[in-house]
Design a protein around this motif. Structure first.
Motif, mmCIF file in Angstrom:
data_model
loop_
_atom_site.group_PDB
_atom_site.id
_atom_site.type_symbol
_atom_site.label_atom_id
_atom_site.label_comp_id
_atom_site.label_asym_id
_atom_site.label_seq_id
_atom_site.Cartn_x
_atom_site.Cartn_y
_atom_site.Cartn_z
ATOM 1 N N ARG A 114 0.709 -1.129 0.074
ATOM 2 C CA ARG A 114 -0.004 -0.103 -0.045
ATOM 3 C C ARG A 114 0.773 1.206 0.063
ATOM 4 O O ARG A 114 0.622 2.185 -0.643
ATOM 5 C CB ARG A 114 -1.104 -0.114 1.388
ATOM 6 N N GLU A 115 2.018 1.251 0.982
ATOM 7 C CA GLU A 115 2.853 2.418 0.849
ATOM 8 C C GLU A 115 3.427 2.576 -0.529
ATOM 9 O O GLU A 115 3.622 3.847 -0.977
ATOM 10 C CB GLU A 115 3.974 2.115 1.665
ATOM 11 N N ASP A 116 3.891 1.421 -1.331
ATOM 12 C CA ASP A 116 4.434 1.817 -2.644
ATOM 13 C C ASP A 116 3.467 2.185 -3.559
ATOM 14 O O ASP A 116 3.730 3.133 -4.289
ATOM 15 C CB ASP A 116 5.054 0.255 -3.185
ATOM 16 N N ASP A 117 2.318 1.623 -3.436
ATOM 17 C CA ASP A 117 1.270 2.176 -4.484
ATOM 18 C C ASP A 117 0.851 3.686 -4.119
ATOM 19 O O ASP A 117 0.833 4.128 -5.132
ATOM 20 C CB ASP A 117 -0.010 1.329 -4.071
ATOM 21 N N LEU A 118 1.060 4.037 -2.798
ATOM 22 C CA LEU A 118 0.731 5.456 -2.661
ATOM 23 C C LEU A 118 1.915 6.402 -3.151
ATOM 24 O O LEU A 118 1.480 7.430 -3.825
ATOM 25 C CB LEU A 118 0.590 5.643 -1.183
ATOM 26 N N ARG A 151 3.810 5.784 -5.533
ATOM 27 C CA ARG A 151 3.805 5.748 -7.136
ATOM 28 C C ARG A 151 2.705 6.515 -7.448
ATOM 29 O O ARG A 151 2.967 7.335 -8.493
ATOM 30 C CB ARG A 151 3.538 4.235 -7.827
ATOM 31 N N ARG A 152 1.651 6.734 -6.768
ATOM 32 C CA ARG A 152 0.393 7.642 -7.438
ATOM 33 C C ARG A 152 0.937 8.939 -7.037
ATOM 34 O O ARG A 152 0.616 9.940 -7.901
ATOM 35 C CB ARG A 152 -0.733 7.304 -6.637
ATOM 36 N N ASP A 153 1.998 9.233 -6.210
ATOM 37 C CA ASP A 153 2.319 10.923 -5.851
ATOM 38 C C ASP A 153 3.436 11.012 -6.518
ATOM 39 O O ASP A 153 4.095 12.102 -6.689
ATOM 40 C CB ASP A 153 2.710 10.925 -4.214
ATOM 41 N N GLY A 154 3.892 10.015 -7.433
ATOM 42 C CA GLY A 154 5.097 10.178 -8.364
ATOM 43 C C GLY A 154 6.354 9.951 -7.593
ATOM 44 O O GLY A 154 7.489 10.113 -8.170
ATOM 45 N N GLU A 155 6.586 9.697 -6.557
ATOM 46 C CA GLU A 155 7.858 8.971 -5.742
ATOM 47 C C GLU A 155 8.103 7.741 -6.021
ATOM 48 O O GLU A 155 7.198 6.998 -6.074
ATOM 49 C CB GLU A 155 7.680 9.424 -4.442
ATOM 50 N N PRO A 156 9.493 7.270 -6.308
ATOM 51 C CA PRO A 156 9.677 5.994 -6.452
ATOM 52 C C PRO A 156 9.652 5.349 -5.023
ATOM 53 O O PRO A 156 9.863 6.100 -4.130
ATOM 54 C CB PRO A 156 11.054 6.078 -6.822
ATOM 55 N N PRO A 157 9.360 4.151 -4.915
ATOM 56 C CA PRO A 157 9.389 3.406 -3.382
ATOM 57 C C PRO A 157 10.641 3.469 -2.717
ATOM 58 O O PRO A 157 11.876 3.231 -3.369
ATOM 59 C CB PRO A 157 9.142 2.208 -3.849
ATOM 60 N N ARG A 158 10.803 3.922 -1.580
ATOM 61 C CA ARG A 158 12.016 3.966 -0.744
ATOM 62 C C ARG A 158 12.419 2.635 -0.168
ATOM 63 O O ARG A 158 11.673 2.096 0.689
ATOM 64 C CB ARG A 158 12.045 5.001 0.274
ATOM 65 N N GLU A 159 13.608 2.006 -0.517
ATOM 66 C CA GLU A 159 13.959 0.653 0.121
ATOM 67 C C GLU A 159 14.618 1.045 1.685
ATOM 68 O O GLU A 159 14.517 0.080 2.347
ATOM 69 C CB GLU A 159 14.819 0.051 -0.619
ATOM 70 N N GLY A 160 15.051 2.197 1.792
ATOM 71 C CA GLY A 160 15.921 2.274 2.950
ATOM 72 C C GLY A 160 15.142 2.631 4.118
ATOM 73 O O GLY A 160 15.418 2.244 5.420
ATOM 74 N N ASP A 161 13.688 3.144 3.821
ATOM 75 C CA ASP A 161 12.821 3.326 5.019
ATOM 76 C C ASP A 161 12.262 2.201 5.538
ATOM 77 O O ASP A 161 11.616 2.266 6.734
ATOM 78 C CB ASP A 161 11.696 4.374 4.562
ATOM 79 N N ARG A 162 12.038 1.133 5.081
ATOM 80 C CA ARG A 162 11.394 -0.161 5.505
ATOM 81 C C ARG A 162 12.377 -0.644 6.418
ATOM 82 O O ARG A 162 13.581 -1.059 6.351
ATOM 83 C CB ARG A 162 11.328 -0.922 4.243
ATOM 84 N N PRO A 163 11.468 -1.188 7.570
ATOM 85 C CA PRO A 163 12.384 -1.909 8.849
ATOM 86 C C PRO A 163 12.613 -3.361 8.310
ATOM 87 O O PRO A 163 11.870 -4.039 7.354
ATOM 88 C CB PRO A 163 11.377 -1.974 9.743
ATOM 89 N N GLU A 164 13.791 -3.846 8.699
ATOM 90 C CA GLU A 164 13.854 -5.328 8.401
ATOM 91 C C GLU A 164 13.140 -6.300 9.388
ATOM 92 O O GLU A 164 13.127 -5.959 10.599
ATOM 93 C CB GLU A 164 15.423 -5.501 8.775
#
Length: 137
Positions: free
Chosen positions: A117-121, A123-136
């Motif tokens: 859902r975060e990635d979809d939001l 993409r809709r806003d035009g930002e690429p998904p951020r990999e570094g913000d995701r917790p492991e």
């Protein structure tokens, strides 16, 4: 005839000794009708009658005693008693492990759904998904 008298005397002595041992080793809750000291005195002063009275009247029947004929197969002792599921520690452990595994799987699905859902939001806003913000995980 004298041998029979000696044999009966020995049987009486053995019976009295067994009754004394049984009386003295019985728990307090297993003694009926009279106090322990009274049973000991009865067995000592009247060995035959006192011993028989002790075994018939004086002690509680043993609930763990095996029922049936003495020459039985003994199969009832070899077979373990069935245990109720809520008393069986292995069953309880397996239920707990299964519940933990299901909770972990549900948690992982929720995290994946949240990331999607975060990635979809983004993409809709035009930002690429951020990999570094995701917790492991």
């Amino acid at each position: 005839m004298a041998r029979l008298g000696v044999l009966l005397f020995l049987v009486q002595i053995v019976l009295a000794v067994c009754a004394l041992i049984s009386c003295l080793s019985a728990e307090e809750g297993q003694i009926r009708a009279l106090p322990r000291i009274a049973w000991v005195l009865i067995i000592l002063f009247f060995p035959l009658v006192g011993s028989i009275a002790w075994f018939i009247v004086g002690r509680e029947p043993n609930p763990g005693a095996r029922k049936g004929w003495p020459g039985g197969t003994g199969a009832e002792r070899q077979r373990p008693r069935p245990v109720a599921p809520d008393d069986d520690p292995e069953f309880l452990r397996s239920v707990e492990e299964r519940a933990q595994q299901q909770d972990q799987e549900l948690f992982q699905r929720w995290e994946e759904d949240l990331r999607r859902r975060e990635d979809d939001l983004r993409r809709r806003d035009g930002e690429p998904p951020r990999e570094g913000d995701r917790p492991e995980v």
